[in-house]
Scaffold this motif. Sequence first.
Motif, PDB file in Angstrom:
ATOM      1  N   SER A 106      -5.098   4.319  -1.804  1.00  0.00           N
ATOM      2  CA  SER A 106      -4.160   4.247  -2.918  1.00  0.00           C
ATOM      3  C   SER A 106      -4.364   5.441  -3.835  1.00  0.00           C
ATOM      4  O   SER A 106      -5.493   5.919  -4.026  1.00  0.00           O
ATOM      5  CB  SER A 106      -4.352   2.948  -3.708  1.00  0.00           C
ATOM      6  OG  SER A 106      -3.438   2.887  -4.792  1.00  0.00           O
ATOM      7  N   SER A 156      -5.599   2.827  -8.834  1.00  0.00           N
ATOM      8  CA  SER A 156      -5.788   2.886  -7.386  1.00  0.00           C
ATOM      9  C   SER A 156      -6.802   1.838  -6.916  1.00  0.00           C
ATOM     10  O   SER A 156      -6.625   1.230  -5.856  1.00  0.00           O
ATOM     11  CB  SER A 156      -6.223   4.294  -6.956  1.00  0.00           C
ATOM     12  OG  SER A 156      -7.467   4.653  -7.515  1.00  0.00           O
ATOM     13  N   SER A 171      -5.079  -1.523  -6.852  1.00  0.00           N
ATOM     14  CA  SER A 171      -4.182  -1.641  -5.691  1.00  0.00           C
ATOM     15  C   SER A 171      -4.954  -1.941  -4.411  1.00  0.00           C
ATOM     16  O   SER A 171      -4.583  -2.839  -3.645  1.00  0.00           O
ATOM     17  CB  SER A 171      -3.360  -0.359  -5.525  1.00  0.00           C
ATOM     18  OG  SER A 171      -2.544  -0.145  -6.655  1.00  0.00           O
ATOM     19  N   THR A 172      -6.016  -1.174  -4.150  1.00  0.00           N
ATOM     20  CA  THR A 172      -6.781  -1.399  -2.919  1.00  0.00           C
ATOM     21  C   THR A 172      -7.481  -2.750  -2.938  1.00  0.00           C
ATOM     22  O   THR A 172      -7.594  -3.408  -1.905  1.00  0.00           O
ATOM     23  CB  THR A 172      -7.818  -0.274  -2.677  1.00  0.00           C
ATOM     24  OG1 THR A 172      -8.648  -0.118  -3.838  1.00  0.00           O
ATOM     25  CG2 THR A 172      -7.134   1.047  -2.377  1.00  0.00           C
ATOM     26  N   ILE A 177       2.274  -6.563  -3.364  1.00  0.00           N
ATOM     27  CA  ILE A 177       1.824  -5.351  -4.054  1.00  0.00           C
ATOM     28  C   ILE A 177       3.007  -4.549  -4.564  1.00  0.00           C
ATOM     29  O   ILE A 177       2.954  -3.937  -5.630  1.00  0.00           O
ATOM     30  CB  ILE A 177       0.911  -4.495  -3.145  1.00  0.00           C
ATOM     31  CG1 ILE A 177       0.133  -3.455  -3.972  1.00  0.00           C
ATOM     32  CG2 ILE A 177       1.669  -3.811  -2.045  1.00  0.00           C
ATOM     33  CD1 ILE A 177      -0.960  -4.016  -4.818  1.00  0.00           C
ATOM     34  N   SER A 178       4.114  -4.550  -3.843  1.00  0.00           N
ATOM     35  CA  SER A 178       5.287  -3.795  -4.291  1.00  0.00           C
ATOM     36  C   SER A 178       5.918  -4.442  -5.527  1.00  0.00           C
ATOM     37  O   SER A 178       6.494  -3.761  -6.371  1.00  0.00           O
ATOM     38  CB  SER A 178       6.328  -3.684  -3.169  1.00  0.00           C
ATOM     39  OG  SER A 178       6.854  -4.942  -2.838  1.00  0.00           O
ATOM     40  N   THR A 230       4.015  -6.103  -7.653  1.00  0.00           N
ATOM     41  CA  THR A 230       2.976  -5.981  -8.679  1.00  0.00           C
ATOM     42  C   THR A 230       3.017  -4.614  -9.361  1.00  0.00           C
ATOM     43  O   THR A 230       2.785  -4.507 -10.570  1.00  0.00           O
ATOM     44  CB  THR A 230       1.578  -6.198  -8.050  1.00  0.00           C
ATOM     45  OG1 THR A 230       1.537  -7.481  -7.443  1.00  0.00           O
ATOM     46  CG2 THR A 230       0.488  -6.109  -9.102  1.00  0.00           C
ATOM     47  N   LEU A 231       3.289  -3.580  -8.576  1.00  0.00           N
ATOM     48  CA  LEU A 231       3.249  -2.220  -9.119  1.00  0.00           C
ATOM     49  C   LEU A 231       4.530  -1.902  -9.886  1.00  0.00           C
ATOM     50  O   LEU A 231       5.592  -1.799  -9.294  1.00  0.00           O
ATOM     51  CB  LEU A 231       3.077  -1.211  -7.975  1.00  0.00           C
ATOM     52  CG  LEU A 231       1.747  -1.238  -7.233  1.00  0.00           C
ATOM     53  CD1 LEU A 231       1.801  -0.282  -6.041  1.00  0.00           C
ATOM     54  CD2 LEU A 231       0.600  -0.866  -8.160  1.00  0.00           C
ATOM     55  N   PHE A 275       0.404   3.593  -1.902  1.00  0.00           N
ATOM     56  CA  PHE A 275      -0.612   3.079  -0.979  1.00  0.00           C
ATOM     57  C   PHE A 275      -0.227   3.343   0.468  1.00  0.00           C
ATOM     58  O   PHE A 275       0.954   3.482   0.810  1.00  0.00           O
ATOM     59  CB  PHE A 275      -0.847   1.571  -1.188  1.00  0.00           C
ATOM     60  CG  PHE A 275       0.354   0.706  -0.928  1.00  0.00           C
ATOM     61  CD1 PHE A 275       0.664   0.279   0.363  1.00  0.00           C
ATOM     62  CD2 PHE A 275       1.171   0.303  -1.966  1.00  0.00           C
ATOM     63  CE1 PHE A 275       1.768  -0.527   0.609  1.00  0.00           C
ATOM     64  CE2 PHE A 275       2.288  -0.509  -1.736  1.00  0.00           C
ATOM     65  CZ  PHE A 275       2.579  -0.924  -0.453  1.00  0.00           C
TER      66      PHE A 275
END
Length: 202
Positions: free
Chosen positions: A37, A50, A53-54, A74-75, A77-78, A91
Amino acid sequence: MKSAIFYKKSLNHFEEEVCGDNFQSISTDNSKIAVLSDGLGSGIKASILSILSTEIITTMIEQGISLGEVVSTISHTLPICKEREIAYATFTIVQVFTDGKVKIVNFDNPRPIIFKEGKIYTAIPKELIINDKIIKEYEFFMDKDDFIFIMSDGVVHAGVGNLLNFGWGVENIEDYLFNLCQKSKDIKAIVDNLIDVTEHYY
């Protein structure tokens, strides 16, 4: 097929104590997974983004959640930076199964560079739209001595406004890696060489 071997190396932004990229790897019963990430910006803020994310990605995978659900979560969340109109973190997920099957999921990182049987392999991704984000998904099989290189845009942009007007670029990096792979199969030596050149361009 033998278990996949991962090797990573990173560079901190000039005068920063930490790297804005983060890499983690985990194992499941039938695969090994690598997650890269790249946080927006540099330094502590980028590093936190980062790492977050990981951590989310690897934790969900360890809990047995499907890759599709992980990507969707995750998409969502970001968030998107309103000022720059880009995600707060990118990522790439690489999953290598024991039978040689590979799945790569990529969001806003440079495309993966793949070598099969010593030659450049062009994998055509399937594009998915999740939460208004374009996710690219690759699937193919690997054999012993095949190689996948994933990176953040820090490598691609090396040399911008200095030695190289438009940066190093994925195609040039691919050619450079191809020449290295003709001379050696030592992954550590190849990656170390590439990062040394990246640092030189900066």
